[in-house]
Scaffold this motif. Structure first.
Motif, short mmCIF file in Angstrom:
data_model
loop_
_atom_site.label_atom_id
_atom_site.label_comp_id
_atom_site.label_asym_id
_atom_site.label_seq_id
_atom_site.Cartn_x
_atom_site.Cartn_y
_atom_site.Cartn_z
N ILE A 97 -34.90 -19.44 -27.50
CA ILE A 97 -33.84 -18.45 -27.36
C ILE A 97 -32.59 -19.14 -26.84
O ILE A 97 -32.65 -20.23 -26.27
CB ILE A 97 -34.25 -17.31 -26.40
N LEU A 98 -31.46 -18.50 -27.06
CA LEU A 98 -30.20 -18.98 -26.52
C LEU A 98 -29.82 -18.13 -25.32
O LEU A 98 -30.04 -16.92 -25.31
CB LEU A 98 -29.09 -18.89 -27.59
N LEU A 99 -29.25 -18.78 -24.32
CA LEU A 99 -28.86 -18.11 -23.08
C LEU A 99 -27.36 -18.19 -22.91
O LEU A 99 -26.73 -19.19 -23.27
CB LEU A 99 -29.54 -18.80 -21.89
N ARG A 100 -26.78 -17.15 -22.34
CA ARG A 100 -25.37 -17.15 -21.98
C ARG A 100 -25.16 -16.17 -20.83
O ARG A 100 -25.98 -15.27 -20.61
CB ARG A 100 -24.50 -16.80 -23.17
N LEU A 101 -24.08 -16.37 -20.12
CA LEU A 101 -23.76 -15.47 -19.02
C LEU A 101 -23.34 -14.11 -19.56
O LEU A 101 -22.61 -14.02 -20.55
CB LEU A 101 -22.62 -16.03 -18.17
N SER A 102 -23.77 -13.07 -18.88
CA SER A 102 -23.26 -11.72 -19.16
C SER A 102 -21.90 -11.62 -18.48
O SER A 102 -21.54 -12.48 -17.66
CB SER A 102 -24.21 -10.68 -18.58
N PRO A 103 -21.12 -10.60 -18.77
CA PRO A 103 -19.85 -10.43 -18.04
C PRO A 103 -20.07 -10.37 -16.52
O PRO A 103 -19.29 -10.96 -15.76
CB PRO A 103 -19.30 -9.11 -18.59
N GLU A 104 -21.13 -9.72 -16.08
CA GLU A 104 -21.44 -9.66 -14.65
C GLU A 104 -21.79 -11.04 -14.11
O GLU A 104 -21.40 -11.41 -13.01
CB GLU A 104 -22.60 -8.68 -14.37
N GLY A 105 -22.54 -11.81 -14.90
CA GLY A 105 -22.92 -13.16 -14.48
C GLY A 105 -21.72 -14.08 -14.40
O GLY A 105 -21.61 -14.91 -13.49
N LEU A 106 -20.79 -13.93 -15.33
CA LEU A 106 -19.57 -14.72 -15.31
C LEU A 106 -18.74 -14.40 -14.08
O LEU A 106 -18.28 -15.30 -13.37
CB LEU A 106 -18.76 -14.49 -16.58
N ASN A 107 -18.58 -13.12 -13.79
CA ASN A 107 -17.82 -12.70 -12.61
C ASN A 107 -18.45 -13.25 -11.34
O ASN A 107 -17.76 -13.80 -10.47
CB ASN A 107 -17.73 -11.18 -12.57
N LEU A 108 -19.77 -13.12 -11.23
CA LEU A 108 -20.48 -13.60 -10.05
C LEU A 108 -20.36 -15.11 -9.93
O LEU A 108 -20.08 -15.64 -8.84
CB LEU A 108 -21.95 -13.18 -10.11
N SER A 109 -20.53 -15.82 -11.03
CA SER A 109 -20.46 -17.29 -10.97
C SER A 109 -19.08 -17.75 -10.53
O SER A 109 -18.96 -18.73 -9.79
CB SER A 109 -20.86 -17.91 -12.30
N GLU A 110 -18.04 -17.06 -10.96
CA GLU A 110 -16.68 -17.44 -10.56
C GLU A 110 -16.44 -17.20 -9.07
O GLU A 110 -15.82 -18.01 -8.40
CB GLU A 110 -15.65 -16.69 -11.41
N ARG A 111 -16.96 -16.10 -8.54
CA ARG A 111 -16.80 -15.83 -7.10
C ARG A 111 -17.56 -16.85 -6.26
O ARG A 111 -17.03 -17.36 -5.26
CB ARG A 111 -17.28 -14.41 -6.77
N VAL A 112 -18.78 -17.16 -6.67
CA VAL A 112 -19.57 -18.14 -5.91
C VAL A 112 -18.95 -19.53 -6.03
O VAL A 112 -18.93 -20.30 -5.07
CB VAL A 112 -21.05 -18.16 -6.36
#
Length: 168
Positions: A97-112
């Protein structure tokens, strides 16, 4: 003539000091990230690496994070369940399978990531900007030569040795 130089010990090994620093850095990250974001350091690493890789198979994500595929699989499963990572069929390989960040994951990763840069500042506070740049360049050189050395060792290793490597 008597030599007063102390005998070399494990503290004289670069790899020992590097492991100590890596452990300390992980403990600092754990105390900084988990209470504020509810993420383990493995989860944070998976999100951060996926942010720069984009859409990739699990094996590629594991390789870039330095984790075993089985460890990354467990980590990713929890992040998928929480809605931070999305998965899709891999048109190039029906078995993965291919994995990618969801919009929520992208937002969280940027804050962290923002917080992580602040943590880096604290950890590197004793170094000038020139020393920081030099440290990064030296680390990159050590990584390159270590990767070559590791590749050479793998070529000489038995299958049993390689199997043991995957279990650590």
């Amino acid at each position: 003539m008597y030599d007063h130089t102390p005998a070399a010990d494990i503290r004289d090994l670069f790899s020992f000091e590097l492991q100590r620093l890596a452990g300390l850095s992980t403990r600092i990250a754990t105390l900084s990230i988990r209470p504020k974001y509810g993420l383990t350091t493995r989860e944070w690493r998976a999100l951060a690496v996926l942010k720069y890789l984009g859409t990739v198979p699990l094996q590629e994500l594991a390789k870039h994070t330095g984790l075993l595929k089985s460890q990354m699989s467990r980590t990713v499963s929890g992040l998928i369940d929480r809605g931070y990572i999305q998965k899709a069929a891999n048109p190039g390989d029906g078995r993965s399978i291919l994995l990618r960040l969801s919009p929520e994951g992208l937002n969280l990763s940027e804050r962290v990531l923002d917080d992580s840069f602040e943590r880096n500042e604290q950890m590197l506070a004793a170094l000038s900007n020139a020393e920081r740049q030099m440290l990064v360049e030296l680390m990159r050189r050590v990584i390159r030569t270590s990767s070559t050395y590791f590749h050479d060792l793998k070529q000489q290793a038995t299958q049993s040795d390689l199997d043991q490597l995957d279990e650590q």
